[in-house]
Structures are given as C-alpha cells and as structure tokens.
Design an enzyme around this catalytic site. Structure first.
Site, PDB file in Angstrom:
ATOM      1  CG  ASP A 146      10.310   7.469   0.564  1.00 43.86           C
ATOM      2  OD1 ASP A 146      10.209   7.219   1.688  1.00 43.86           O
ATOM      3  OD2 ASP A 146       9.539   8.273  -0.090  1.00 43.86           O
ATOM      4  CD  GLU A 163       0.591   8.817   2.004  1.00 43.10           C
ATOM      5  OE1 GLU A 163       1.653   8.416   2.242  1.00 43.10           O
ATOM      6  OE2 GLU A 163       0.201   9.092   0.959  1.00 43.10           O
TER       7      GLU A 163
HETATM    8  O1  KIV Z   1       7.072   9.667  -1.028  1.00 43.01           O
HETATM    9  C1  KIV Z   1       6.665  10.811  -0.478  1.00 43.01           C
HETATM   10  O2  KIV Z   1       6.774  11.783  -1.156  1.00 43.01           O
HETATM   11  C2  KIV Z   1       6.139  10.485   0.710  1.00 43.01           C
HETATM   12  C3  KIV Z   1       5.153  11.350   1.219  1.00 43.01           C
HETATM   13  C4  KIV Z   1       3.861  11.338   0.624  1.00 43.01           C
HETATM   14  C5  KIV Z   1       5.109  11.518   2.587  1.00 43.01           C
HETATM   15  O3  KIV Z   1       6.231   9.400   1.325  1.00 43.01           O
END
Ligand code: KIV
Length: 263
Positions: free
Chosen positions: A82, A180
């Site tokens: 991310d 999501e």
């Molecule tokens: O940050 C995370 O774990 C996510 C999931 C909810 C897909 O983006």
C-alpha cells in the site's frame, strides 16, 4: 513467481486468486508456502499492528519497514504494498514514494486508493515501470470524506460512478483493481467489464479473487469482526491449516457466502 500476467491469465481461465495481508516475515512465509498468490502489505497495519484508529497516520517509512520484512518471506507470491495516505497526492511525490516501496521494500506492485481523479498518478507510475493496483469502493484513507466505513455504490448514481472510476483507472493502466465493500451485483458487473483482475473484500463471490486482513481471518482482530470476514482458524487447529482452508474456500467458491456479502 506470481506476476500481473499470471493474475490476468487466472482471470481468463476463471481460476480464483487468493490474497491475504501480512506484515512480517514469519506470517509471510506461512502464506507463501501455502500458495497464496498475492501477499498484501496493507496500511491496515496502522490499525491491527500499531493500534491506531484509522490508516491515516501510517507513513511511507512504516510501509518500507514492514514490506522489507514481508519480502524476505515471500518467494513465490506477488508482493503488493500500500501507498499510505498523502504519499501519492502529486505525481512526482507518488513516483518517489513508489520507488522507495519497490527499491527498499521489495514491492512488485503498489496499491493506491483511487477514483478517476487518480488517473494521472496511475498513468505516471505505469509509464515509469511501476505496476499499480487501484483500490476502489470503500477507501479507508478517505474515511473522513466518506463519513465512516460504509458500503459504497448502493444507489444508481453511486454505482454508475464506481463503474466509470474502475474503467478510468484501467484505461490509465492499472494492472489490478481491488473493490472493498460494494454490493455483490455491482462488483460482478465491474469484474465482467474490465480486463484487469479484480480482487474483492466484502464485494461478493464474483470478483476474480478475494483478500482478507490476516488478523480478521485468524480471529485475532480486537473488537467486532467485519461482516465480510470469516475466522478460518477456529476450526483449523493451526495457522497453516487456516490459511490452506481459506485458499481452498476461495478457489472452490465456498467463501464468501451471502453471510459475508452486501446486497
Ligand atoms: O490495508 C489493507 O489491508 C487493505 C485491505 C483491506 C484490502 O487495503
């Protein structure tokens, strides 16, 4: 090794993609050895590891630290990481931060939360060799804009906007989409319209794959478990068995059921 080409051919063959989050080397090794295709270093680590009340405080340094740890246990799976809040708010900043996640953290793909507004960022990253996953629907980094952790795309106008956003991000070059908390019929429609593989969480069984936060599927997240999650450890006896049974349930489409889905 799992690559974006592998995920695309799985979509074409109708084989479901199994994904879970991990934040450290030991769990990453368990997931990798069990055959999870995508290990996500999610900024959910802000909540489940750091004990914050949202993902907003998570920094690029945090993501690099956890990604590097996960990368050392990740031999076969694709490593998706991310981009945290504000790390992709301008195209140059996005490129510098994505480069850190790949060069220092070992990411194969970066994930950012987006609407059509992020088209330019996605295009810039892709043009510079950064594979991107675009996260749509409930975008936790936007929790204060969205007014809480709510199902998205419920009315006709919002559903239309989500379809257009997905298309715009695919057109900008996104290799993978993640949906999501959207109604299952809408998720099915988006999955059918785009060629990029679509991984869902709380988005019904018709997405090309599923992802869960590891601690939710092991039943260790404090507080109430989200509706879309299932505790796979409770009947499994070990973490490795729980992960194997999650992968099997995703592949044979017995997870998610209507109990984990929004209409
Ligand atoms: O940050 C995370 O774990 C996510 C999931 C909810 C897909 O983006």
């Amino acid at each position: 090794m799992v690559t974006v080409r592998v995920l695309r051919s799985m979509k074409e063959r109708g084989e479901k993609i199994a994904s879970l989050t991990a934040y450290d080397a030991s769990f990453a090794t368990v997931l990798d050895e069990a055959g999870v295709e995508v290990i996500l270093v999610g900024d959910s680590l802000g909540m489940v590891v750091q004990g914050r009340d949202s993902t907003i405080p998570v920094t690029v340094d945090d993501m690099v630290y956890h990604s590097r740890a996960v990368a050392s246990g990740c031999k076969h799976a694709m490593l998706m990481v991310d981009m945290p809040f504000m790390s992709y708010s301008a195209i140059d900043r996005a490129l510098v931060n994505a480069a850190r996640l790949m060069q220092e953290g070992g990411a194969h793909v970066v994930k950012l939360e987006g609407t059509a507004n992020q088209q330019e960022v996605v295009r810039h990253l892709e043009a510079n060799g950064v594979p991107v996953c675009a996260h749509l629907g409930l975008r936790p980094q936007f929790v204060h804009k969205l007014g809480g952790y709510r199902v998205q795309g419920r009315d006709t106008k919002a559903a239309r906007a989500l379809i257009d956003d997905a298309q715009a991000l695919e057109d900008a070059g996104a290799d993978v989409l993640l949906l999501e908390c959207v109604p299952s019929a809408l998720a099915a429609e988006i999955t059918a319209r785009v060629s990029a593989p679509v991984i869902g969480i709380g988005a019904g069984r018709d997405c090309d794959g599923q992802v869960l936060v590891l601690y939710d599927m092991l039943g260790v997240t404090p507080g109430r478990r989200p509706r879309f999650a299932k505790d796979f450890l409770v009947d499994s006896g070990s973490v490795a068995n729980a992960v194997a049974s999650y992968i099997k349930a995703v592949k044979d489409r017995t997870f998610p059921t209507s109990e984990h889905t929004f209409q």
